[in-house]
Design an enzyme around this catalytic site. Structure first.
Site, PDB file in Angstrom:
ATOM      1  N   ASP A 107      24.529   8.960  17.438  1.00 41.57           N
ATOM      2  CA  ASP A 107      23.325   8.519  16.744  1.00 41.57           C
ATOM      3  C   ASP A 107      23.529   7.173  16.061  1.00 41.57           C
ATOM      4  O   ASP A 107      22.571   6.435  15.861  1.00 41.57           O
ATOM      5  CB  ASP A 107      22.889   9.574  15.728  1.00 41.57           C
ATOM      6  CG  ASP A 107      22.234  10.758  16.412  1.00 41.57           C
ATOM      7  OD1 ASP A 107      20.998  10.784  16.469  1.00 41.57           O
ATOM      8  OD2 ASP A 107      22.957  11.644  16.919  1.00 41.57           O
ATOM      9  N   ALA A 143      18.752   9.917  19.528  1.00 41.48           N
ATOM     10  CA  ALA A 143      18.565   8.550  19.027  1.00 41.48           C
ATOM     11  C   ALA A 143      17.748   7.644  19.956  1.00 41.48           C
ATOM     12  O   ALA A 143      16.785   7.007  19.514  1.00 41.48           O
ATOM     13  CB  ALA A 143      19.927   7.925  18.713  1.00 41.48           C
ATOM     14  N   ARG A 172      13.737   9.630   9.963  1.00 43.89           N
ATOM     15  CA  ARG A 172      15.116  10.100  10.187  1.00 43.89           C
ATOM     16  C   ARG A 172      16.066   8.966   9.799  1.00 43.89           C
ATOM     17  O   ARG A 172      16.025   7.905  10.407  1.00 43.89           O
ATOM     18  CB  ARG A 172      15.360  10.463  11.659  1.00 43.89           C
ATOM     19  CG  ARG A 172      14.451  11.505  12.289  1.00 43.89           C
ATOM     20  CD  ARG A 172      14.700  12.929  11.815  1.00 43.89           C
ATOM     21  NE  ARG A 172      16.055  13.407  12.003  1.00 43.89           N
ATOM     22  CZ  ARG A 172      16.527  13.991  13.114  1.00 43.89           C
ATOM     23  NH1 ARG A 172      15.745  14.122  14.172  1.00 43.89           N
ATOM     24  NH2 ARG A 172      17.763  14.447  13.165  1.00 43.89           N
ATOM     25  N   ARG A 189      13.783  14.412  19.631  1.00 46.83           N
ATOM     26  CA  ARG A 189      15.030  14.121  18.930  1.00 46.83           C
ATOM     27  C   ARG A 189      15.978  13.445  19.913  1.00 46.83           C
ATOM     28  O   ARG A 189      15.702  13.355  21.096  1.00 46.83           O
ATOM     29  CB  ARG A 189      15.665  15.367  18.288  1.00 46.83           C
ATOM     30  CG  ARG A 189      15.402  16.692  18.905  1.00 46.83           C
ATOM     31  CD  ARG A 189      16.015  16.920  20.255  1.00 46.83           C
ATOM     32  NE  ARG A 189      17.437  16.627  20.307  1.00 46.83           N
ATOM     33  CZ  ARG A 189      18.103  16.348  21.391  1.00 46.83           C
ATOM     34  NH1 ARG A 189      17.481  16.261  22.554  1.00 46.83           N
ATOM     35  NH2 ARG A 189      19.394  16.100  21.364  1.00 46.83           N
TER      36      ARG A 189
END
Length: 350
Positions: free
Chosen positions: A239, A50, A93, A48
Site C-alpha cells: 500500500d 491501493a 484511507r 480496496r
C-alpha cells in the site's frame, strides 16, 4: 470513453464498483453517481487495494467536476471548489499512497488545462489514462516477477493483490498470472488474512476463477507450512513503500516476512512505482489506519469475543526493508540496497 473490468466500470456518468464486501457469496455492484458516493465506497471498502483506490478516486474527481460545472462557469471558482472534492476523497484511507498520487495527478491536470471549456473531458481522459496505465503497469510487473518463479513453485501470498485490488490483472497475483501464461505450473497457498478475510474471500475466489491450484490456510498456519518445506517463495503487494524500502501492507505481512526470513524463503513485494513514496524516508513515517473494533469482534457477522473486551485493529503493518528479498516494479526488479537503488529507479530506470 468507457472502461469495464472485474473491479470497476466507468459509464461516463457513473462509476460502478463490484462490492468486495459481499464476495465470494454474492456478486453485487454499487453505482456511484457522485463523488460523495465514491468516497463512501472507498472508506467502507466496497473497493480496496491501493491501485484500485487510486483509480476509483480519479473517477470520483471527475464526478465532482461534473457536479460543480453544472453550477459554476467560472474557472477560478471551479478550482477552489474542486479542492473540497479532493479533500473529501483524500481523507477516506490514510495509508495507501496511490490515493493521494492519483488525486494530485488529477488536480495538476485541472490546473494545467487552465480554462472552463472542455474541462470535464480533459479530466475524464486523465482518469481513463490512469486506469489503463494501471493495467499495463500490472502486466509489466507480472512479466518482471515471473522470471523469479520456477516451474513447479508453490507461492504463499497474503491479503489480495490481484485484479480486485487494481483496475485489472493485479500486482502480486499478476506475477502468478504471468508465470502461468508462460506455461509454468504454480501452486498457491493463500493466507485467510484476518480480520477482513481478503485472502479467504477474494484471493481464493479470484485464483479459482483463473484455474489455479490454490490452498487456503489460516494466518497462524503460515510458519508451519514453511517449516514443512511446502513454500518456495512469498509474494505480496504493498500500500506504500518508503524511500528506504520499508513496506506498508495489510496487517500480518510483517509476520509472514519474519517467518520467511527464518526459513530462508525469498520474500517478494510486487508494486507499481506509484506506490513508492519518496517523500517518506522510512516506514516509521507511514500513517497506519485503524479500523472498527467490530471487524475483530465478529466473523461472518457473528460475534466471536466477550462483551467489553479491549480491541486493537490496525489495518496495516510495516515490514522492514531488511526482510524484503526484492521489490518487483514495472521498470524491473529492485534489489538491496533499496535506498540507493530505488533512487536510481526513479532517476534512470533499470
Amino acid at each position: 470513453m468507457k472502461l469495464k473490468t472485474m473491479t470497476m466500470e466507468w459509464t461516463g456518468d457513473s462509476l460502478i464498483l463490484i462490492d468486495q464486501r459481499r464476495l465470494p457469496f454474492e456478486e453485487v455492484y454499487v453505482t456511484c453517481a457522485d463523488y460523495r458516493a465514491v468516497a463512501l465506497s472507498i472508506k467502507e471498502m466496497v473497493v480496496r487495494g491501493a491501485p484500485a483506490i487510486g483509480a476509483t478516486a480519479a473517477f470520483g474527481y471527475v464526478l465532482g467536476a461534473k457536479e460543480i460545472l453544472k453550477k459554476s462557469h467560472n474557472y477560478e471558482q471551479v478550482v477552489m471548489q474542486m479542492k473540497n472534492v479532493k479533500e473529501t476523497l483524500a481523507k477516506t484511507r490514510p495509508t495507501a499512497v496511490n490515493l493521494f498520487w492519483a488525486l494530485e495527478r488529477m488536480e495538476k491536470r485541472l490546473i494545467r488545462h487552465g480554462k472552463y471549456e472542455g474541462l470535464v473531458k480533459v479530466l475524464e481522459d486523465e482518469a481513463l489514462k490512469i486506469a489503463k496505465e494501471d493495467i499495463e503497469v500490472n502486466k509489466a510487473i507480472g512479466r518482471n516477477g515471473a522470471q523469479l518463479l520456477q516451474d513447479g513453485f508453490t507461492v504463499l501470498t497474503h491479503c489480495n493483490a490481484g485484479a480486485l485490488a487494481t483496475v485489472d490483472y493485479g500486482t502480486a497475483l499478476g506475477v502468478l498470472r504471468a508465470a502461468k501464461e508462460q506455461g509454468k505450473k504454480i501452486k498457491v497457498y493463500a493466507d485467510e488474512t484476518r480480520p477482513y478475510l481478503q485472502g479467504a474471500r477474494l484471493t481464493a475466489w479470484e485464483l479459482m476463477k483463473d484455474g489455479f491450484d490454490v490452498t487456503l490456510i489460516s494466518d497462524n498456519m503460515a510458519g508451519w507450512v514453511m517449516k514443512q518445506g511446502k513454500i518456495n517463495a512469498v509474494i505480496v503487494g504493498a500500500d506504500r513503500i518508503a524511500a528506504n524500502g520499508d513496506v506498508a501492507n495489510k496487517i500480518g505481512t510483517y509476520m509472514v516476512a519474519v517467518l520467511a526470513n527464518r526459513h530462508g524463503i525469498p520474500f517478494y513485494v510486487a508494486a507499481p512505482l506509484s506506490t513508492i513514496d519518496m517523500s517518506i524516508k522510512s516506514g516509521k513515517e507511514i500513517p497506519i489506519e485503524e479500523r472498527s473494533h467490530e471487524e475483530v469482534l465478529t466473523c461472518g457477522g457473528k460475534r466471536v469475543a466477550p462483551n467489553n473486551v479491549n480491541v486493537y485493529n490496525p489495518a496495516f503493518d510495516v515490514t522492514d526493508h531488511e526482510l524484503v528479498t526484492a521489490i518487483i516494479t514495472e521498470k524491473g526488479v529492485v534489489y538491496p540496497p533499496y535506498e540507493e537503488n530505488i533512487k536510481k529507479l526513479f532517476e534512470e530506470g533499470i
